[in-house]
Design an enzyme around this catalytic site. Sequence first.
Site, short mmCIF file in Angstrom:
data_model
loop_
_atom_site.label_atom_id
_atom_site.label_comp_id
_atom_site.label_asym_id
_atom_site.label_seq_id
_atom_site.Cartn_x
_atom_site.Cartn_y
_atom_site.Cartn_z
N CYS A 93 27.45 -43.84 28.69
CA CYS A 93 28.52 -43.52 27.73
C CYS A 93 29.56 -42.56 28.30
CB CYS A 93 27.92 -42.96 26.45
SG CYS A 93 26.79 -44.11 25.66
N HIS A 102 33.14 -38.49 22.62
CA HIS A 102 32.39 -39.75 22.57
C HIS A 102 31.84 -39.91 21.17
CE1 HIS A 102 29.57 -42.85 23.19
NE2 HIS A 102 28.50 -42.09 23.32
N ASN A 113 28.47 -46.52 17.87
CA ASN A 113 28.58 -46.02 19.24
C ASN A 113 28.92 -47.20 20.16
OD1 ASN A 113 28.13 -45.13 21.84
ND2 ASN A 113 26.23 -44.05 21.38
N1 COA Z 1 16.02 -45.87 9.12
C1 COA Z 1 15.12 -45.17 8.40
N2 COA Z 1 14.23 -44.32 8.97
C2 COA Z 1 14.28 -44.18 10.32
C3 COA Z 1 15.18 -44.90 11.12
C4 COA Z 1 16.08 -45.77 10.47
N3 COA Z 1 17.00 -46.48 11.13
N4 COA Z 1 15.00 -44.55 12.39
C5 COA Z 1 14.01 -43.65 12.41
N5 COA Z 1 13.57 -43.44 11.16
C6 COA Z 1 12.50 -42.53 10.72
C7 COA Z 1 11.56 -42.17 11.85
O1 COA Z 1 10.56 -43.15 12.01
C8 COA Z 1 11.01 -40.85 11.38
O2 COA Z 1 9.99 -41.10 10.45
P1 COA Z 1 8.64 -40.23 10.50
O3 COA Z 1 9.10 -38.81 10.25
O4 COA Z 1 7.84 -40.81 9.42
O5 COA Z 1 8.09 -40.43 11.87
C9 COA Z 1 12.18 -40.23 10.61
O6 COA Z 1 13.06 -41.30 10.29
C10 COA Z 1 12.90 -39.18 11.42
O7 COA Z 1 13.13 -39.70 12.71
P2 COA Z 1 13.88 -38.87 13.81
O8 COA Z 1 13.89 -39.66 15.09
O9 COA Z 1 13.39 -37.47 13.85
O10 COA Z 1 15.34 -38.85 13.19
P3 COA Z 1 16.56 -38.04 13.68
O11 COA Z 1 17.04 -37.15 12.61
O12 COA Z 1 16.35 -37.45 15.04
O13 COA Z 1 17.65 -39.19 13.85
C11 COA Z 1 18.69 -40.47 15.54
C12 COA Z 1 17.43 -40.23 14.75
C13 COA Z 1 18.44 -41.63 16.52
C14 COA Z 1 19.81 -40.87 14.58
C15 COA Z 1 19.08 -39.17 16.29
O14 COA Z 1 17.97 -38.68 16.98
C16 COA Z 1 20.21 -39.36 17.25
O15 COA Z 1 21.31 -39.69 16.85
N6 COA Z 1 19.96 -39.10 18.55
C17 COA Z 1 20.97 -39.30 19.57
C18 COA Z 1 21.06 -40.75 19.90
C19 COA Z 1 22.30 -41.11 20.64
O16 COA Z 1 23.36 -40.63 20.36
N7 COA Z 1 22.17 -42.03 21.59
C20 COA Z 1 23.26 -42.53 22.35
C21 COA Z 1 23.64 -41.56 23.38
S1 COA Z 1 25.10 -42.04 24.20
#
Ligand code: COA
Length: 368
Positions: A115, A255, A285
């Site tokens: 990215c 980004h 994204n």
């Molecule tokens: N819908 C509903 N629930 C979801 C889900 C979805 N799409 N994806 C994950 N969950 C659940 C998980 O299973 C977890 O459940 P649990 O607590 O029972 O295990 C809960 O939601 C929390 O998950 P978590 O991974 O801690 O959520 P988060 O607040 O970290 O958000 C992202 C997840 C992916 C949105 C976040 O981590 C993120 O944006 N990270 C950066 C990713 C990124 O930008 N990548 C590209 C880089 S260029």
Amino acid sequence: MSPPFAHITGWGMSVPENILTNDDLAKMVETNDEWIVSRTGIRERRIAGADQTTASLAAEASLRALEVANVHPSDLDMIILSTSSPEYIFPATACLVQDQIGAVKAGAFDVLAACTGFVYAINLGSQAIKSGSASNVLIIGSETLSRVVNWKDRNTCILFGDGAGAFVMQASDEPGGVLSAVLRSDGSGGDLLSVPGGGSANPASMQTLYDGLHYIQMNGREVFRFATRVMADATQQTLESVNMDMDDIQLLIPHQANQRIIEAAARGLNYPMDKVMVNLDRYGNTSTASIPIATVEALEQGRLNPGDNTVMVAFGGGLTWGAALIQWSGPLSYERKVSPRRVRLFARSRSIFSRLRRRVEGFFWRNE
Ligand code: COA
């Protein structure tokens, strides 16, 4: 003679018409609109149609950028395309775009910095111009990540979208353009965001298919933590290198990965959110395409104007991160010499001509 400045003189974007909303996703995986919006800020994303690819979206965005810059494709010296979803392992997607737009005398290559790729391309393009080795450079960020996303994995499939954006960069003695850039990487975090299958480590096999290694794999929490740490740092470093600070910046173009990451970066810089460009709610994204797409929309909305200073800052797989400080310019020449219709006709006929020539040459070579 002092080295030339590298100005951004043209811009264009291309996104597929197909819209995939959060409600549509909720029918495919266990998720819902409220969760996605509150965790990411994303409401919908664009998905490439069967006839659209990374190269075709890139070519469309490029022709629009060339039209704004008033530059004919045959005047390009170099094409730099950043992508994490190339058409093939090789040839480079940049070469396919070179053919599709008829850039008959341009060198062309791909950059892979996930990215952050477009920020890398900005720096490479501007260094080529400042060194005197190129006068007209096309840089592109283009993705069809929908083709490498696992549509059964709710951790990743909600995040990404398809699209392309392009800038034309040109040499000029007028001060301005790309003022500074910082590029960074930390390969120790490479496994946090990757597509591990299909390369030399895990060549394509029934097993890699079975294990899902050709899909994006991501540790969301770790990537989130990394992103909130580096965005503000990179922005500050690129400003400090030319003795400027955030008070000199009229618009920040980050980004477009996650609303919470962008807000954390703005907080870290003590910079108001109303001077930060955000459009991830409509595109998700789009990886390397997100910064040029956000820039095109900022220009359309009158939020970025000639003379303004802007920082473009990104992070991504690799791990990579970086920022570029740009004094915005606009087209160098307003006298129209490039007709969009003619350029498209030229591009198509050049491509057909090149294919025909190779066939004829092949025929004679075989019969020698
Ligand atoms: N819908 C509903 N629930 C979801 C889900 C979805 N799409 N994806 C994950 N969950 C659940 C998980 O299973 C977890 O459940 P649990 O607590 O029972 O295990 C809960 O939601 C929390 O998950 P978590 O991974 O801690 O959520 P988060 O607040 O970290 O958000 C992202 C997840 C992916 C949105 C976040 O981590 C993120 O944006 N990270 C950066 C990713 C990124 O930008 N990548 C590209 C880089 S260029």
